[in-house]
Design an enzyme around this catalytic site. Structure first.
Site, PDB file in Angstrom:
ATOM      1  N   ASP A 114      -3.609   3.773  -0.468  1.00  0.00           N
ATOM      2  CA  ASP A 114      -3.778   2.454  -0.680  1.00  0.00           C
ATOM      3  C   ASP A 114      -2.530   1.842  -1.124  1.00  0.00           C
ATOM      4  O   ASP A 114      -1.811   2.663  -1.969  1.00  0.00           O
ATOM      5  CB  ASP A 114      -5.041   1.837  -1.279  1.00  0.00           C
ATOM      6  CG  ASP A 114      -6.380   2.151  -0.486  1.00  0.00           C
ATOM      7  OD1 ASP A 114      -6.202   2.272   0.986  1.00  0.00           O
ATOM      8  OD2 ASP A 114      -7.159   2.248  -1.319  1.00  0.00           O
ATOM      9  N   PRO A 115      -2.065   0.673  -1.147  1.00  0.00           N
ATOM     10  CA  PRO A 115      -0.897   0.162  -1.730  1.00  0.00           C
ATOM     11  C   PRO A 115      -0.840   0.167  -3.180  1.00  0.00           C
ATOM     12  O   PRO A 115      -0.080   0.455  -4.065  1.00  0.00           O
ATOM     13  CB  PRO A 115      -0.793  -1.361  -1.383  1.00  0.00           C
ATOM     14  CG  PRO A 115      -1.249  -1.258   0.346  1.00  0.00           C
ATOM     15  CD  PRO A 115      -2.360  -0.267   0.057  1.00  0.00           C
TER      16      PRO A 115
END
Length: 297
Positions: free
Chosen positions: A40-41
């Site tokens: 995920d970012p």
């Protein structure tokens, strides 16, 4: 010509895994780049990147077990089960009254071993061909099916009491497909105070370690593992003669040679140390499950 290989990248927060792939394409001058497992970012840590023909190896890496370091915040829930989402609930003083150190330890133990886990609705799992997180962002309600995963280690390393919350620094060893956000959510739910993830770092994928990874700004001078070096980190090694290598590359079986494999698959390495491909048992024979281009070294 771009040499194929496996690149280990330490992804910073704020970038998507696709961003890292795009930067790798520019740095190496090729479109043929992929990765073995999304981060995920918000997350940082190890991305295993395949370049050119070595992208064929990613299939055998993506299923490897993984290690994560994370911080779980008990006492708050969010819409995404992590810090990127808006806070939905906060535990009251009454909610906290029943939470003890023993209760937290019991909750962690309950989420260790083989468990049934419902992935977060904002995961990258596809539903009817679309990513779950895209459906959620479009306003649709998504409920994903539970899946069996294995959490072989779930250790609390430290904890810090805040104003209405308790942060737990944890380390988790788990099977591929385990969602650490879901562990945070389920631990908080079991304690009756809610929980979400505030930080996440992947430190290991199989035998690949983030300590050997390069930063995002060092891609131009990065050293890659050869396909052979990478393959023997995730699979058993099978040394083959020049004649056997030629037969495998031409799609022929190694007749009566299945007993040479301890497991189901192995990386076939020729006399020059080049990865021929991945071989598998077929009855009493060995055959190629995947062949590498012959020029790969």
């Amino acid at each position: 010509m771009v040499s194929p290989g496996i690149l280990l990248v330490d992804k910073p927060a704020g970038l998507t895994s696709h961003d890292v792939v795009a930067r790798t394409r520019r740095a190496f001058g090729t479109r043929k780049v992929g990765h073995a497992g999304t981060l995920d970012p918000m997350a940082t840590g190890l991305l295993v990147i395949g370049i050119e023909g070595a992208t064929r190896l990613l299939t055998y890496i993506v299923g490897a077990d993984k290690t994560y370091e994370a911080t779980i915040r008990l006492g708050q829930t969010t819409g995404t089960d992590d810090a990127d989402g808006a806070i939905l609930t906060r535990a009251s003083t009454q909610d906290w009254a029943g939470v003890t150190a023993e209760g937290v330890a019991d909750g962690v133990r309950a989420l260790t071993g083989s468990i049934s886990q419902v992935p977060s609705s904002v995961s990258a799992i596809k539903v009817d061909g679309k990513r779950a997180y895209d459906l959620v962002r479009a306003g649709e309600e998504v409920v994903l099916a539970a899946r069996e995963v294995t959490v072989s280690r779930f250790d609390v390393l430290a904890q810090r009491q805040g104003d209405g919350f308790l942060d737990l620094d944890v380390v988790v060893d788990c099977s591929s497909g385990t969602y650490i956000r879901s562990l945070a959510r389920d631990l908080g739910a079991g304690l009756g105070v809610g929980g979400h993830l505030t930080s996440l770092r992947r430190t290991r994928v199989g035998d690949f370690d983030v300590a050997d990874a390069v930063g995002i700004d060092a891609l131009d001078d990065a050293t890659v593992l050869t396909p052979a070096e990478a393959a023997v980190r995730v699979l058993d090694r099978l040394d083959v003669s020049a004649e056997e290598a030629r037969d495998l590359r031409h799609g022929k079986r190694l007749v009566g040679q299945a007993a040479r494999l301890a497991g189901a698959l192995a990386a076939a390495i020729d006399e020059d140390g080049v990865l021929v491909g991945i071989v598998e048992k077929r009855g009493s024979d060995l055959k190629s499950a995947m062949n590498m281009p012959e020029a790969v070294r």
